[in-house]
Design a protein around this motif. Sequence first.
Motif, PDB file in Angstrom:
ATOM      1  N   ARG B  11       0.855  -1.191   0.000  1.00 16.33           N
ATOM      2  CA  ARG B  11       0.000   0.000   0.000  1.00 16.33           C
ATOM      3  C   ARG B  11       0.883   1.229   0.000  1.00 16.33           C
ATOM      4  O   ARG B  11       1.894   1.279   0.701  1.00 16.33           O
ATOM      5  CB  ARG B  11      -0.836   0.060   1.283  1.00 16.33           C
ATOM      6  N   LEU B  12       0.468   2.248  -0.743  1.00 14.93           N
ATOM      7  CA  LEU B  12       1.265   3.467  -0.757  1.00 14.93           C
ATOM      8  C   LEU B  12       0.367   4.669  -1.000  1.00 14.93           C
ATOM      9  O   LEU B  12      -0.773   4.541  -1.473  1.00 14.93           O
ATOM     10  CB  LEU B  12       2.332   3.398  -1.848  1.00 14.93           C
ATOM     11  N   VAL B  13       0.884   5.818  -0.651  1.00 13.90           N
ATOM     12  CA  VAL B  13       0.208   7.071  -0.976  1.00 13.90           C
ATOM     13  C   VAL B  13       1.291   8.086  -1.301  1.00 13.90           C
ATOM     14  O   VAL B  13       2.392   8.017  -0.752  1.00 13.90           O
ATOM     15  CB  VAL B  13      -0.701   7.557   0.187  1.00 13.90           C
ATOM     16  N   VAL B  14       0.985   8.985  -2.220  1.00 14.95           N
ATOM     17  CA  VAL B  14       1.927  10.049  -2.560  1.00 14.95           C
ATOM     18  C   VAL B  14       1.361  11.370  -2.052  1.00 14.95           C
ATOM     19  O   VAL B  14       0.185  11.672  -2.276  1.00 14.95           O
ATOM     20  CB  VAL B  14       2.152  10.133  -4.086  1.00 14.95           C
ATOM     21  N   VAL B  32       2.959   1.238 -11.877  1.00  9.19           N
ATOM     22  CA  VAL B  32       2.318   1.738 -10.657  1.00  9.19           C
ATOM     23  C   VAL B  32       2.084   3.245 -10.732  1.00  9.19           C
ATOM     24  O   VAL B  32       1.067   3.749 -10.269  1.00  9.19           O
ATOM     25  CB  VAL B  32       3.186   1.379  -9.426  1.00  9.19           C
ATOM     26  N   ARG B  34       2.105   6.903 -13.125  1.00  9.69           N
ATOM     27  CA  ARG B  34       2.063   7.424 -14.487  1.00  9.69           C
ATOM     28  C   ARG B  34       1.702   8.908 -14.453  1.00  9.69           C
ATOM     29  O   ARG B  34       1.149   9.398 -13.464  1.00  9.69           O
ATOM     30  CB  ARG B  34       1.038   6.668 -15.330  1.00  9.69           C
ATOM     31  N   LEU B  41       0.629  13.555 -11.573  1.00 11.12           N
ATOM     32  CA  LEU B  41       0.981  12.175 -11.252  1.00 11.12           C
ATOM     33  C   LEU B  41      -0.258  11.385 -10.828  1.00 11.12           C
ATOM     34  O   LEU B  41      -1.061  11.864 -10.035  1.00 11.12           O
ATOM     35  CB  LEU B  41       2.014  12.149 -10.113  1.00 11.12           C
ATOM     36  N   GLU B  42      -0.405  10.181 -11.347  1.00  6.60           N
ATOM     37  CA  GLU B  42      -1.426   9.242 -10.888  1.00  6.60           C
ATOM     38  C   GLU B  42      -0.716   7.947 -10.506  1.00  6.60           C
ATOM     39  O   GLU B  42       0.333   7.620 -11.055  1.00  6.60           O
ATOM     40  CB  GLU B  42      -2.455   8.949 -11.990  1.00  6.60           C
ATOM     41  N   TYR B  43      -1.307   7.224  -9.558  1.00  9.70           N
ATOM     42  CA  TYR B  43      -0.638   5.997  -9.112  1.00  9.70           C
ATOM     43  C   TYR B  43      -1.661   5.060  -8.511  1.00  9.70           C
ATOM     44  O   TYR B  43      -2.761   5.455  -8.138  1.00  9.70           O
ATOM     45  CB  TYR B  43       0.450   6.343  -8.076  1.00  9.70           C
ATOM     46  N   ASP B  44      -1.248   3.799  -8.414  1.00  4.09           N
ATOM     47  CA  ASP B  44      -2.084   2.746  -7.849  1.00  4.09           C
ATOM     48  C   ASP B  44      -1.735   2.621  -6.363  1.00  4.09           C
ATOM     49  O   ASP B  44      -0.588   2.363  -6.013  1.00  4.09           O
ATOM     50  CB  ASP B  44      -1.763   1.446  -8.608  1.00  4.09           C
ATOM     51  N   TYR B  45      -2.735   2.795  -5.489  1.00  4.23           N
ATOM     52  CA  TYR B  45      -2.497   2.737  -4.041  1.00  4.23           C
ATOM     53  C   TYR B  45      -2.210   1.324  -3.558  1.00  4.23           C
ATOM     54  O   TYR B  45      -1.685   1.133  -2.465  1.00  4.23           O
ATOM     55  CB  TYR B  45      -3.721   3.248  -3.269  1.00  4.23           C
ATOM     56  N   ALA B  46      -2.639   0.326  -4.326  1.00  5.29           N
ATOM     57  CA  ALA B  46      -2.519  -1.071  -3.892  1.00  5.29           C
ATOM     58  C   ALA B  46      -1.997  -1.919  -5.041  1.00  5.29           C
ATOM     59  O   ALA B  46      -2.698  -2.773  -5.573  1.00  5.29           O
ATOM     60  CB  ALA B  46      -3.875  -1.584  -3.417  1.00  5.29           C
ATOM     61  N   PRO B  47      -0.764  -1.671  -5.437  1.00  9.60           N
ATOM     62  CA  PRO B  47      -0.261  -2.404  -6.604  1.00  9.60           C
ATOM     63  C   PRO B  47      -0.029  -3.880  -6.292  1.00  9.60           C
ATOM     64  O   PRO B  47      -0.007  -4.282  -5.141  1.00  9.60           O
ATOM     65  CB  PRO B  47       1.057  -1.697  -6.932  1.00  9.60           C
ATOM     66  N   ASP B  48       0.144  -4.627  -7.342  1.00 10.66           N
ATOM     67  CA  ASP B  48       0.435  -6.046  -7.233  1.00 10.66           C
ATOM     68  C   ASP B  48       1.669  -6.253  -6.342  1.00 10.66           C
ATOM     69  O   ASP B  48       2.671  -5.572  -6.518  1.00 10.66           O
ATOM     70  CB  ASP B  48       0.700  -6.555  -8.657  1.00 10.66           C
TER      71      ASP B  48
END
Lengths: 465, 84
Positions: B11-14, B32, B34, B41-48
């Motif tokens: 899990r992450l957040v920017v 993750v 882009r 910036l856009e990102y996946d909070y719960a990447p693989d």
Amino acid sequence: MIGPERIVVAGASLAGLRAAEALRDEGFDGELTLIGDEPHAPYDRPPLSKAVLSGWLPTDRTVLPRARNIDARWLLGSPATGVDLAARRVALADGREVPYHRLLIATGTRARPWPRQQGGDLHGVHVLRSRDDADRLRAALAAGPGRVLVIGAGFTGGEVASVCRDLGLDVTVTHRGGAPLASALGGVIGDAVTRWYRDAGVDLRLGTTVRTLEGDAHGRLRRAVLADGTVVEAEVAVVAAGALANTEWLNGSGLAADARGVVCDASCRALTVDGTPVADVFAAGDVARWPHPLYPGQLLRLDHWDNAVAQARTAAHNMAHGSRAPRTHDPLPAFWSNQFGVNLKCVGLPALADQVVLTQGSLDQRQFVAAYGRRGRLIAAVAVDSPRVLDGYAALIEAGAPFPPVLNATDGPGRADPLDPAFPRPADPAPGDPSMPPTPPASSAPSPQPDPSASSAPSVLAGHE
Amino acid sequence: MPTDPPPEELRLVVDLNRCQSYGQCVYAAPTVFRFHGEEALEYDYAPDPGTRREVERAAAACPVQAILLARATEPAPLAPERAR
Ligand SMILES: Cc1cc2nc3c(=O)[nH]c(=O)nc-3n(C[C@H](O)[C@H](O)[C@H](O)COP(=O)(O)OP(=O)(O)OC[C@H]3O[C@@H](n4cnc5c(N)ncnc54)[C@H](O)[C@@H]3O)c2cc1C
Ligand code: SF4
């Protein structure tokens, strides 16, 4: 440590989670309870109007990371319905009572609903605040409606309209003011934003409001009638007309709380209706209104991500350590928005400015920086597709730099030419218009009547709405 | 301090106030992070979970330390069934 044994946090979202983590970081080792009315673990809201609506990110992938173990009791899906300040107990909707030594109010805001009698109950009318709202709206957009109506051209309205155009949907946006974002950034910048809307093919109707939403025999939205009598055919409407603080559960508690927020002091302690701080009740995030030392004489509510995180930390510090070394919550306001392919970032409070000057780029390009001044001092800056310059402006604002600022930027205009930023004058509200100053919705219980000493100070609401 | 086993979930957040769109994270973990437009910036909070190494590299590479990775090892909070 000597300190409270039981801390209860009401509102399990960004501010609630970050406060809980900060409490443990500060050494609080007692019992910690988080109460949240939503059934979901804390998730982030900014992507809901951006990456989620566009279809890139499903809502179950917006869950916030938990920065550390907090060993808390989580009461999710359990709205708090009341607080007894004398007995130090929070009541839940399911009848349970949760005792506390210290309480943090972090219940945020909700989208102002469209009035029922003007079509708010029709199928196809949406608001966007929660994960569930986003799932519903995403599904409605993915179904390919003929036209989407967005009511309100603030930040959320602009983000929704922009995503709709990316999806190839026809969009009409209505806005009471003369330009999108004008109440937050002024009409000078608003005119540039108007061009972003129009270049993207949005049918933008300025200086008008929606009178009613009308449906078909099955209760499905079909059209909107505007104040000027024109009709917009749309199957989906998104009401993006401001936010109301989630404070009904505090009615009758004796706290100074209404639809504008919970009034607190600079160290995040909640005030009673007579203006006395309550030693063991604190507030943080979108629900809090407080006197900011940089903006004397007013109560500020900042509905922004950055403020929720910072205020949660300050409140947690003061909750863990009592009044021994209270910290003041006095951050420079900051937020971002992404719409129409541009990244917009802001520091300070432009709405208080009496002058604006373009310091880099030009308004016709989609890359510029504008600085805002008040009585000869720099107080805010907005950067469009220029995120790297803003720290410099923030430092100047905090240092009390003069306005217009001396920057010697290589891409600056030859001559600084300060303008009236053209903030809209407060107008008389149109009957039933939902974009005007907060009054509690008719359906809710009556608000407490706070004593003027606590909450009649002028308000500045800087919302992401 | 004993080191906890890394949690399964990633899990992450920017902090997008702090992010200055340097794009280091996009180079490090392109599935993750882009950019939408030039600077957003856009990102996946719960990447693989398979992207963990890349995501950790992205967080380390961010010049303004804007990427927060989850460190909690406790189970994620759940609503009791009847609350739903
Ligand atoms: C669509 C959208 C886009 C946004 N984009 C940006 C952006 O780009 N940049 C930016 O700076 N900010 C943005 N924001 C604002 C940012 O998300 C908020 O400032 C932030 O969520 C505030 O956090 P909070 O914890 O104070 O309140 P909230 O996130 O509102 O959380 C409060 C929680 O308390 C719960 N609650 C309410 N009443 C009760 C009760 N009685 N009992 C128990 N729980 C209760 C609520 O359901 C909610 O879960 C955006 C907001 C939205 C909605
Ligand atoms: S590396 Fe950091 S600053 Fe650069 S885009 Fe990623 S998060 Fe933003």
